[in-house]
Design a protein around this motif. Sequence first.
Motif, PDB file in Angstrom:
ATOM      1  N   ALA A  80       0.999  -1.067  -0.223  1.00  0.00           N
ATOM      2  CA  ALA A  80       0.463  -0.504   0.041  1.00  0.00           C
ATOM      3  C   ALA A  80       0.758   1.523   0.188  1.00  0.00           C
ATOM      4  CB  ALA A  80      -1.259  -0.179   1.040  1.00  0.00           C
ATOM      5  N   ALA A  81       1.961   1.399   0.649  1.00  0.00           N
ATOM      6  CA  ALA A  81       2.814   2.210   0.974  1.00  0.00           C
ATOM      7  C   ALA A  81       3.433   2.703  -0.401  1.00  0.00           C
ATOM      8  CB  ALA A  81       3.971   2.366   1.246  1.00  0.00           C
ATOM      9  N   THR A  82       4.256   1.408  -1.000  1.00  0.00           N
ATOM     10  CA  THR A  82       4.475   1.327  -2.862  1.00  0.00           C
ATOM     11  C   THR A  82       3.466   2.677  -3.313  1.00  0.00           C
ATOM     12  OG1 THR A  82       5.696  -0.144  -2.328  1.00  0.00           O
ATOM     13  CG2 THR A  82       5.405  -0.041  -4.009  1.00  0.00           C
ATOM     14  N   LEU A  83       2.149   1.904  -3.712  1.00  0.00           N
ATOM     15  CA  LEU A  83       1.067   2.625  -4.902  1.00  0.00           C
ATOM     16  C   LEU A  83       1.178   3.749  -4.109  1.00  0.00           C
ATOM     17  CD1 LEU A  83      -1.046  -0.476  -4.647  1.00  0.00           C
ATOM     18  CD2 LEU A  83       0.472   0.704  -6.298  1.00  0.00           C
ATOM     19  N   ALA A  84       1.413   4.511  -2.842  1.00  0.00           N
ATOM     20  CA  ALA A  84       0.823   6.031  -2.640  1.00  0.00           C
ATOM     21  C   ALA A  84       2.234   6.342  -2.661  1.00  0.00           C
ATOM     22  CB  ALA A  84       1.143   5.635  -0.910  1.00  0.00           C
ATOM     23  N   LEU A  85       3.382   5.540  -2.931  1.00  0.00           N
ATOM     24  CA  LEU A  85       4.575   6.486  -3.497  1.00  0.00           C
ATOM     25  C   LEU A  85       4.417   7.234  -4.749  1.00  0.00           C
ATOM     26  CD1 LEU A  85       7.721   4.653  -2.189  1.00  0.00           C
ATOM     27  CD2 LEU A  85       7.142   7.204  -2.183  1.00  0.00           C
ATOM     28  N   VAL A  86       3.794   5.926  -5.826  1.00  0.00           N
ATOM     29  CA  VAL A  86       3.202   6.497  -7.260  1.00  0.00           C
ATOM     30  C   VAL A  86       2.154   7.250  -7.260  1.00  0.00           C
ATOM     31  CG1 VAL A  86       2.368   5.355  -9.534  1.00  0.00           C
ATOM     32  CG2 VAL A  86       3.808   3.997  -7.744  1.00  0.00           C
ATOM     33  N   ARG A  87       0.960   7.190  -6.307  1.00  0.00           N
ATOM     34  CA  ARG A  87       0.527   8.395  -6.268  1.00  0.00           C
ATOM     35  C   ARG A  87       0.826   9.502  -5.852  1.00  0.00           C
ATOM     36  NH1 ARG A  87      -2.586   6.560  -2.687  1.00  0.00           N
ATOM     37  NH2 ARG A  87      -3.404   4.965  -3.941  1.00  0.00           N
ATOM     38  N   ASN A  88       1.588   9.999  -5.253  1.00  0.00           N
ATOM     39  CA  ASN A  88       2.004  10.993  -4.914  1.00  0.00           C
ATOM     40  C   ASN A  88       3.194  11.332  -6.271  1.00  0.00           C
ATOM     41  OD1 ASN A  88       1.182  10.625  -2.224  1.00  0.00           O
ATOM     42  ND2 ASN A  88       2.335  10.273  -1.301  1.00  0.00           N
ATOM     43  N   PHE A  89       3.392  10.712  -6.565  1.00  0.00           N
ATOM     44  CA  PHE A  89       4.564  11.184  -7.542  1.00  0.00           C
ATOM     45  C   PHE A  89       3.881  11.450  -9.000  1.00  0.00           C
ATOM     46  CE2 PHE A  89       6.401   9.384 -11.999  1.00  0.00           C
ATOM     47  CZ  PHE A  89       8.022  10.425 -11.851  1.00  0.00           C
ATOM     48  N   ARG A  90       2.685  10.952  -9.509  1.00  0.00           N
ATOM     49  CA  ARG A  90       1.458  11.399  -9.811  1.00  0.00           C
ATOM     50  C   ARG A  90       0.984  12.865  -9.711  1.00  0.00           C
ATOM     51  NH1 ARG A  90       3.389   9.580 -13.934  1.00  0.00           N
ATOM     52  NH2 ARG A  90       3.473   6.709 -14.419  1.00  0.00           N
ATOM     53  N   ARG A  91       1.230  13.312  -8.492  1.00  0.00           N
ATOM     54  CA  ARG A  91       0.617  14.678  -8.764  1.00  0.00           C
ATOM     55  C   ARG A  91       1.715  15.404  -9.319  1.00  0.00           C
ATOM     56  NH1 ARG A  91      -0.450  13.709  -2.228  1.00  0.00           N
ATOM     57  NH2 ARG A  91      -2.428  12.861  -2.503  1.00  0.00           N
ATOM     58  N   LYS A  92       3.141  15.402  -9.287  1.00  0.00           N
ATOM     59  CA  LYS A  92       4.045  16.637 -10.280  1.00  0.00           C
ATOM     60  C   LYS A  92       4.542  15.614 -11.587  1.00  0.00           C
ATOM     61  CE  LYS A  92       5.814  17.938  -5.938  1.00  0.00           C
ATOM     62  NZ  LYS A  92       7.268  18.170  -5.247  1.00  0.00           N
ATOM     63  N   ASP A  93       4.369  14.925 -11.984  1.00  0.00           N
ATOM     64  CA  ASP A  93       5.020  14.166 -13.211  1.00  0.00           C
ATOM     65  C   ASP A  93       3.620  13.467 -14.215  1.00  0.00           C
ATOM     66  OD1 ASP A  93       6.076  12.351 -15.334  1.00  0.00           O
ATOM     67  OD2 ASP A  93       7.867  13.421 -14.150  1.00  0.00           O
ATOM     68  N   ASP A  94       2.767  13.250 -14.610  1.00  0.00           N
ATOM     69  CA  ASP A  94       1.930  12.645 -14.816  1.00  0.00           C
ATOM     70  C   ASP A  94       2.775  11.706 -16.608  1.00  0.00           C
ATOM     71  OD1 ASP A  94      -0.778  11.597 -15.317  1.00  0.00           O
ATOM     72  OD2 ASP A  94      -1.266  12.878 -16.814  1.00  0.00           O
TER      73      ASP A  94
END
Length: 273
Positions: A80-94
Amino acid sequence: MMSRIETRFKALAAEGRAGLVTFVTAGDPDLATSAAILEALPAAGADVIEIGMPFTDPMADGPAIQASSRRALESGTTLAATLALVRNFRRKDDTTPIVLMGYYNPIYHRGVADFLKAAVDAGVDGLIVVDLPPEEDDELCLPAREAGLDFIRLATPTTDAARLPAVLANTSGFLYYVAIAGITGTRSAAAADVGQAVARLKAATPLPVAVGFGVRTPEQAADIARVADAVVVGSAIVDIIAKSDAAAAPAATSDFVKSLASGVRQARAEVAV
């Protein structure tokens, strides 16, 4: 609609160069530092990012990535924390493609349908699951494809003509060629051997071919970039993280990736001259 992976490789082909695929383990050495490292990778020259899902028994990985997985688990990193890292990354890089790499056990434990929905929602583009052979495609590969995720398969020096069609059957995004027989980060392959292997694979598939396992220097990355569509670097990056304290790790990792990216980008230009 093209996936981020397909879009990126089409752009690389238009530029006439190979791509750089960088691997880091989620949560290594801790979640905050890992997030900072991920955020810096695209500007440093990473064209595609592989994120390792920490696991207690990473059987295909060498000592460096095994240690990174242990550090991540000790810091409290979960799927779950791994997926949260991706989600947070996507806020700045799509735009930068993200591929999750790892083993089936954590996915199975969460539940395939739930995992795939969460991965798509987070902004994951593809999966590499090293312990699911083509014979098990119904388990995860086909559901992942149906969910819109690329399923990236590995070919190795021992993948012969009889086995290759099964490997390629449901592969998408790109084909990952493991340049050595064995675990990650232990030795390197000769560029001439890699060139012959890539030519054989490209005769069998229109997919881009990325080459990894054993690439540790900008010079080695350049050698691979002359013959492959992308170069994958993992253990050498993980080593940089391991040797740095948490505060210095993002900058140290970024500097190293910049040197790799320079080698990759100059490789074909040197040939053209």
